[in-house]
Design a protein around this motif. Structure first.
Motif, mmCIF file in Angstrom:
data_model
loop_
_atom_site.group_PDB
_atom_site.id
_atom_site.type_symbol
_atom_site.label_atom_id
_atom_site.label_comp_id
_atom_site.label_asym_id
_atom_site.label_seq_id
_atom_site.Cartn_x
_atom_site.Cartn_y
_atom_site.Cartn_z
ATOM 1 N N PHE A 249 0.834 -1.202 0.000
ATOM 2 C CA PHE A 249 0.000 0.000 0.000
ATOM 3 C C PHE A 249 0.870 1.255 0.000
ATOM 4 O O PHE A 249 0.609 2.215 -0.703
ATOM 5 C CB PHE A 249 -0.908 0.006 1.231
ATOM 6 N N LEU A 250 1.915 1.218 0.823
ATOM 7 C CA LEU A 250 2.801 2.384 0.903
ATOM 8 C C LEU A 250 3.638 2.511 -0.366
ATOM 9 O O LEU A 250 3.848 3.584 -0.894
ATOM 10 C CB LEU A 250 3.703 2.272 2.135
ATOM 11 N N LYS A 251 4.107 1.357 -0.859
ATOM 12 C CA LYS A 251 4.990 1.386 -2.027
ATOM 13 C C LYS A 251 4.285 1.884 -3.279
ATOM 14 O O LYS A 251 4.887 2.529 -4.124
ATOM 15 C CB LYS A 251 5.551 -0.018 -2.291
ATOM 16 N N SER A 252 2.994 1.570 -3.364
ATOM 17 C CA SER A 252 2.259 1.959 -4.567
ATOM 18 C C SER A 252 2.267 3.470 -4.780
ATOM 19 O O SER A 252 2.043 3.955 -5.874
ATOM 20 C CB SER A 252 0.814 1.473 -4.489
ATOM 21 N N TRP A 253 2.543 4.216 -3.719
ATOM 22 C CA TRP A 253 2.541 5.675 -3.840
ATOM 23 C C TRP A 253 3.819 6.218 -4.469
ATOM 24 O O TRP A 253 3.882 7.360 -4.852
ATOM 25 C CB TRP A 253 2.373 6.317 -2.457
ATOM 26 N N LYS A 254 4.872 5.402 -4.497
ATOM 27 C CA LYS A 254 6.142 5.911 -5.037
ATOM 28 C C LYS A 254 6.010 6.171 -6.529
ATOM 29 O O LYS A 254 5.162 5.598 -7.197
ATOM 30 C CB LYS A 254 7.260 4.903 -4.747
ATOM 31 N N PRO A 255 6.867 7.067 -7.079
ATOM 32 C CA PRO A 255 6.781 7.334 -8.518
ATOM 33 C C PRO A 255 6.835 6.027 -9.305
ATOM 34 O O PRO A 255 7.686 5.180 -9.054
ATOM 35 C CB PRO A 255 8.008 8.205 -8.770
ATOM 36 N N SER A 256 5.912 5.874 -10.227
ATOM 37 C CA SER A 256 5.836 4.644 -11.007
ATOM 38 C C SER A 256 7.006 4.577 -11.988
ATOM 39 O O SER A 256 7.697 5.571 -12.210
ATOM 40 C CB SER A 256 4.529 4.617 -11.778
ATOM 41 N N ALA A 257 7.205 3.417 -12.580
ATOM 42 C CA ALA A 257 8.269 3.264 -13.568
ATOM 43 C C ALA A 257 8.086 4.275 -14.691
ATOM 44 O O ALA A 257 9.041 4.848 -15.208
ATOM 45 C CB ALA A 257 8.250 1.839 -14.113
ATOM 46 N N LYS A 258 6.827 4.518 -15.025
ATOM 47 C CA LYS A 258 6.523 5.465 -16.107
ATOM 48 C C LYS A 258 6.980 6.879 -15.723
ATOM 49 O O LYS A 258 7.600 7.582 -16.516
ATOM 50 C CB LYS A 258 5.016 5.450 -16.349
ATOM 51 N N ALA A 259 6.667 7.264 -14.478
ATOM 52 C CA ALA A 259 7.050 8.601 -14.033
ATOM 53 C C ALA A 259 8.568 8.735 -13.975
ATOM 54 O O ALA A 259 9.119 9.786 -14.299
ATOM 55 C CB ALA A 259 6.442 8.894 -12.664
ATOM 56 N N ARG A 260 9.260 7.641 -13.586
ATOM 57 C CA ARG A 260 10.721 7.720 -13.473
ATOM 58 C C ARG A 260 11.382 7.837 -14.833
ATOM 59 O O ARG A 260 12.441 8.429 -14.969
ATOM 60 C CB ARG A 260 11.254 6.482 -12.733
ATOM 61 N N GLN B 263 3.281 12.795 -3.890
ATOM 62 C CA GLN B 263 2.976 13.159 -5.270
ATOM 63 C C GLN B 263 2.943 11.947 -6.185
ATOM 64 O O GLN B 263 2.278 11.935 -7.206
ATOM 65 C CB GLN B 263 4.042 14.126 -5.805
ATOM 66 N N GLY B 264 3.720 10.939 -5.822
ATOM 67 C CA GLY B 264 3.815 9.769 -6.683
ATOM 68 C C GLY B 264 4.523 10.106 -7.973
ATOM 69 O O GLY B 264 4.376 9.409 -8.983
ATOM 70 N N ASP B 265 5.267 11.199 -7.954
ATOM 71 C CA ASP B 265 5.928 11.663 -9.165
ATOM 72 C C ASP B 265 6.875 12.775 -8.741
ATOM 73 O O ASP B 265 6.837 13.214 -7.600
ATOM 74 C CB ASP B 265 4.881 12.204 -10.147
ATOM 75 N N PHE B 266 7.695 13.257 -9.671
ATOM 76 C CA PHE B 266 8.603 14.340 -9.318
ATOM 77 C C PHE B 266 7.920 15.680 -9.513
ATOM 78 O O PHE B 266 8.491 16.727 -9.316
ATOM 79 C CB PHE B 266 9.881 14.227 -10.131
ATOM 80 N N MET B 267 6.701 15.652 -9.953
ATOM 81 C CA MET B 267 5.959 16.895 -10.168
ATOM 82 C C MET B 267 4.485 16.635 -9.862
ATOM 83 O O MET B 267 4.098 15.526 -9.536
ATOM 84 C CB MET B 267 6.108 17.311 -11.624
ATOM 85 N N ILE B 268 3.684 17.692 -9.978
ATOM 86 C CA ILE B 268 2.241 17.542 -9.792
ATOM 87 C C ILE B 268 1.699 16.925 -11.079
ATOM 88 O O ILE B 268 1.829 17.508 -12.144
ATOM 89 C CB ILE B 268 1.603 18.920 -9.572
ATOM 90 N N SER B 269 1.113 15.754 -10.976
ATOM 91 C CA SER B 269 0.707 15.083 -12.202
ATOM 92 C C SER B 269 -0.577 14.299 -11.975
ATOM 93 O O SER B 269 -1.237 14.416 -10.960
ATOM 94 C CB SER B 269 1.815 14.139 -12.648
ATOM 95 N N ASP B 270 -0.882 13.478 -12.970
ATOM 96 C CA ASP B 270 -2.052 12.626 -12.917
ATOM 97 C C ASP B 270 -2.143 11.839 -11.616
ATOM 98 O O ASP B 270 -3.223 11.637 -11.078
ATOM 99 C CB ASP B 270 -1.949 11.636 -14.087
#
Ligand code: HEM
Ligand code: FES
Lengths: 201, 421
Positions: free
Chosen positions: A40-51, B178-185
Motif C-alpha cells: 500500500f505504501l509502495k504503490s505511492w512511489k513514482p511509477s516506472a513510467k514517471a521515473r 505526489q507519486g511523481d517528481f511533479m504535480i501530475s495525474d
C-alpha cells in the motif's frame, strides 16, 4: 471437572502459557500486518513510467530577445531563460545587502553556476521557475521607478522576491535562491537543459 | 385502519426484538432530554447535518459525470456545466454547499467558545468536533483540486510543497505523496480517492461518534448550567425537554431558512463574487503560469495569512518551516481548549471581563486575518499579520491565567429563559 457444576478454571501454569501464546501470536500478527501494509505504501512511489520521463530539452537561442523572459518546461517544471542586458548585469554585480545568500552558498545550483551571476555565461540566465517557498511560478518585474518596484521576480503566492540571478531577497518567505538546473551549450546558439556540459560533449 | 396500525406495531416489534430500533429512538430522540433554553446558536449542529447530506448527495451525482484525469478533468467539468441536464445546478449545489458548510461549522464552533461547551465533561465531544473540522478542511482542499483549473493546480502545488518544508525528510515524503517528481495525474487520482471515499467515510464515522459522545454527557446550554443536577422523581432533568418532538419540530424553521438562503445563493451568486469559485479556475491548469493573485477559498484564509506572515528565520530553521508550524499550530491548539480554560463557569454570560475581551479579540483577529488572506501579500504593512497572529495565539496561551484570576458572576441554579419565552 468431577463436580460437573463447577466452572472451568485455568491453572496458573495455563495462565502463563496463555500469556506467552497471546504475546507470540500478536507479535507475529504485527509483523504480518506490517508486511501486508508495504504494497500500500509502495504503490505511492513514482511509477516506472514517471521515473522514465524527463529527457533533456534543447532551446534555440536565436529566438530570445534581450530582457524578455522565455519560459519552457522540463520535467513538469517551468524553466526560465533570460538574456540579460548590460544594465541588469551591472545591477546584479552591484549592491547585495538586500540578498539573503548573495554568494550562493546553499546548494541550489550545479558547481559551475556557483558564481556571481549564477550562470555559465554572464548574459544568459537559466533557472527553474519555481519559487523556493512553496513552488509557485514567480513573475518578472521591471523597475519603472515607482515605489517598491524592483528588477527581478516576484512570487504572487506569498510575496517572495528574487533578482535576475534567482537570488532571494531578505525578509520574504522563500528561504533559498531559485534552483539552477543542470544545463550546457551544444553550440553557441543552442542551449540544452537537463544535462551538464560534460555530458553534451 | 386499526388493522394496519396493529400490523405495523407487530412488524416493529418483530424488528425491535432483533435490532433495538425503538430503544435507539428513545435514547436519542424521544427520551433524550435537552435543556429547554437553547437559543439561536444551537441551530448550527443540525444545520451541519443538513449541509453534510447536501454535500454527499450532490457529490455522488457529480461523480457520475466527472473524470479524474488531467487530460479530461477540466473538460468533464465543462461538460457538467453545459451539456449535462441540470448539471450546473448539481455542481453549484456542491460548491455553494461547501461555503455554507463552513459558515455553519464556524458558527457552531463559536457557540462552543461562547458557552464553554468544550469544558468538562464535553472534552471528547469537542475533540471529535475538531477532528471533523480538520477532516473537513482536507476534504475541501482535495475537492478544490479536482476540476484541474489553474487555481486547483497551484493550490495543490503550494499545499503539497508544505510537506516538503519539513526539515530533512520533507522532500522525499513530498515525492512519495505526489507519486511523481511533479504535480501530475497520480496526485489527481489520489485526491479523487481521498475526496470521494476516504475523508467522507472518516467524517461520517466521526460525526456519529460526536453525537454518541454528546448524548452520553448531555448538551450544554447558554447558561452553562448542568441540568442533570436537578431532577424530578422520575430522574428526568427539571430543565430538560424531550428532543423529539420539541426540538425536531423547532429545528424545522432554521432548516427552511437555511434552504432559502442556500438556494438564493445558488441562483443569484453561485461564484460568491469570486470568493466561492475563483476566476482563475475557469482556465485550465497551466504549469508555466501561476495566477496573478492567488488565494485559497475564504474558509482557509485566516490560516493562509498566518502561513504567509512568517518571513524571518528562527534558531537556524527556515521561515518556510516556521510558517508551517504557525499555521498547523493555529489549528491544533484548539484541541487543547478544554485544558486551557480554568474558569469555574462555562458560559460567557457569567465569565468575567477578561474572558469576554479575549474572545472578542480572538474573533476580531481571526476575521481580520481572513481578510488579509484574500488580499495580496503586500496589501497591508508587514507587521500587521504577525501582530494579529500574536493576538490570535494569546487567546489560547493567556487563557489559563485570565480564566483563573478574573472575577466571575454567580451561575443560577436553574436555566434562565430569554425574553419572550
Ligand atoms: C459535520 C460536522 C458536524 C456536525 C454534523 C455536528 C453536529 C452536532 C450536533 C447535531 C450537535 C447538537 C446540537 C447543537 O448543539 O448544535 C453538536 C454539538 C456540539 N458540537 Fe458539533 N457537529 C459538527 C462539527 C463540530 C465541530 C467542527 C466542532 C468543534 C470543533 C463541534 C463541537 C460541538 C460541541 C462542543 C457540541 C456540544 C455543544 C453544547 O452542548 O453546547 N462540532 N454537534
Ligand atoms: S510560493 Fe512563492 S512566496 Fe510562497
Amino acid at each position: 471437572m468431577s463436580g460437573g457444576e463447577k466452572r472451568f478454571e485455568l491453572s496458573e501454569a495455563d495462565q502463563g502459557r496463555r500469556t506467552l501464546l497471546t504475546g507470540v501470536t500478536a507479535l507475529l500478527g504485527a509483523i504480518g500486518g506490517a508486511a501486508w501494509l508495504t504494497p500500500f505504501l509502495k504503490s505511492w512511489k513514482p511509477s516506472a513510467k514517471a521515473r522514465a520521463a524527463g529527457a533533456p530539452i534543447t532551446i534555440d537561442l536565436a529566438k530570445l530577445k534581450v530582457d524578455q523572459l522565455f519560459k519552457t518546461e522540463w520535467r513538469g517544471k517551468p524553466i526560465y531563460i533570460l538574456k540579460r542586458s548590460q544594465e541588469i548585469i551591472a545591477d546584479l554585480k552591484g549592491d547585495k545587502s538586500h540578498l539573503r545568500d548573495p554568494d550562493s552558498v546553499e546548494d541550489q545550483q550545479p558547481e559551475y553556476a556557483q558564481n556571481d551571476l549564477r550562470s555559465l555565461k554572464p548574459e544568459l540566465m537559466v533557472l527553474e521557475g519555481v519559487c523556493t517557498h512553496l513552488g509557485c511560478a514567480p513573475k518578472t518585474r521591471m523597475d519603472d521607478g515607482g515605489e517598491g518596484e524592483f528588477d527581478g521576480f516576484f512570487c504572487p503566492c506569498h510575496g517572495s522576491k528574487f533578482d535576475f540571478a534567482g537570488r532571494v531577497y531578505k525578509g520574504v518567505p522563500a528561504p533559498t535562491n531559485m534552483v539552477v538546473p543542470p544545463y550546457g551549450y551544444k553550440n553557441d546558439g543552442t542551449l540544452v537543459v537537463g544535462v551538464d556540459q560534460e555530458e553534451i560533449g | 385502519m386499526s388493522k394496519i396500525v396493529d400490523l405495523s406495531a407487530d412488524a416493529l416489534g418483530w424488528v425491535d426484538e432483533r435490532l433495538p430500533v425503538v430503544k435507539a429512538f428513545k435514547t436519542h430522540m424521544s427520551e433524550y432530554y435537552a435543556p429547554k433554553n437553547f437559543n439561536f446558536w444551537y441551530y448550527f449542529g443540525v444545520l451541519a447535518m443538513v449541509a453534510l447530506v447536501i454535500q454527499i448527495m450532490s457529490g455522488i451525482w457529480l461523480m457520475m459525470f466527472y473524470t479524474p484525469s488531467i487530460e479530461s478533468a477540466f473538460d468533464s467539468i465543462e461538460y457538467i456545466m453545459r451539456d449535462v441536464e441540470g448539471g450546473w445546478f448539481i455542481r453549484y449545489m456542491h460548491e455553494v454547499g461547501a461555503t455554507f458548510f463552513f459558515l455553519v461549522i464556524y458558527l457552531h464552533i463559536f457557540r462552543a467558545l461562547l458557552y464553554g461547551s468544550y469544558q468538562r465533561p464535553r472534552e471528547l465531544v469537542w475533540i471529535m468536533g475538531m477532528v471533523i473540522y480538520l477532516a473537513l478542511m482536507a476534504e475541501g482542499f482535495f475537492g478544490y483540486v479536482l476540476p484541474w483549473g489553474n487555481m486547483s493546480f497551484w493550490a495543490a502545488k503550494v499545499i503539497i510543497s508544505l510537506v516538503g518544508a519539513v526539515p530533512y525528510v520533507g522532500e522525499s515524503i513530498q515525492i512519495w505523496v505526489q507519486g511523481d517528481f511533479m504535480i501530475s495525474d497520480s496526485i489527481l487520482h489520489k485526491f479523487f480517492a481521498f475526496h470521494v471515499m476516504l475523508v467522507p467515510l472518516i467524517i461520517i464515522i466521526v460525526v456519529f461518534v460526536h453525537l454518541i459522545a454528546l448524548h452520553q454527557v448531555g448538551s450544554n446550554n447558554p447558561d452553562g448550567v448542568d441540568i442533570k443536577a436537578k431532577k424530578d422523581a422520575e430522574g428526568i432533568p427539571l430543565d430538560g425537554i424531550p428532543f423529539h418532538p420539541y426540538y425536531t419540530v423547532h429545528d424545522l424553521v432554521p432548516i427552511v431558512i437555511f434552504m432559502m438562503l442556500f438556494f438564493a445563493a445558488i441562483f443569484f451568486f453561485p461564484d460568491g463574487g469570486g470568493y466561492f469559485l475563483e476566476t482563475p479556475n475557469f482556465i485550465e491548469a497551466d504549469i508555466l503560469n501561476t495566477p496573478e493573485h492567488i488565494t485559497p477559498a475564504w474558509y482557509y484564509t485566516p490560516f493562509y495569512a498566518m502561513l504567509r506572515g512568517v518571513t524571518i528565520d528562527f534558531f537556524g530553521v527556515s521561515a518556510k518551516f516556521w510558517g508551517l508550524v504557525v499555521m498547523g499550530g493555529s489549528m491544533m491548539i484548539l484541541m487543547f481548549l478544554p485544558w486551557l480554560d480554568r474558569s469555574p463557569v462555562k458560559s460567557m454570560r457569567y465569565k468575567g471581563m477578561a474572558s469576554k475581551t479575549m474572545l472578542g479579540l480572538f474573533a476580531f483577529s481571526t476575521v481580520a486575518l481572513g481578510v488579509l488572506g484574500v488580499k495580496p501579500a503586500d496589501w497591508a504593512p508587514y507587521w500587521v499579520t504577525p501582530l494579529l497572529t500574536m493576538v490570535y495565539f494569546s487567546y489560547f496561551f493567556a487563557m489559563p491565567f485570565y480564566t483563573s484570576f478574573e472575577k466571575t458572576k454567580t451561575v443560577p441554579e436553574r436555566v434562565t429563559m430569554g425574553a419572550g419565552h
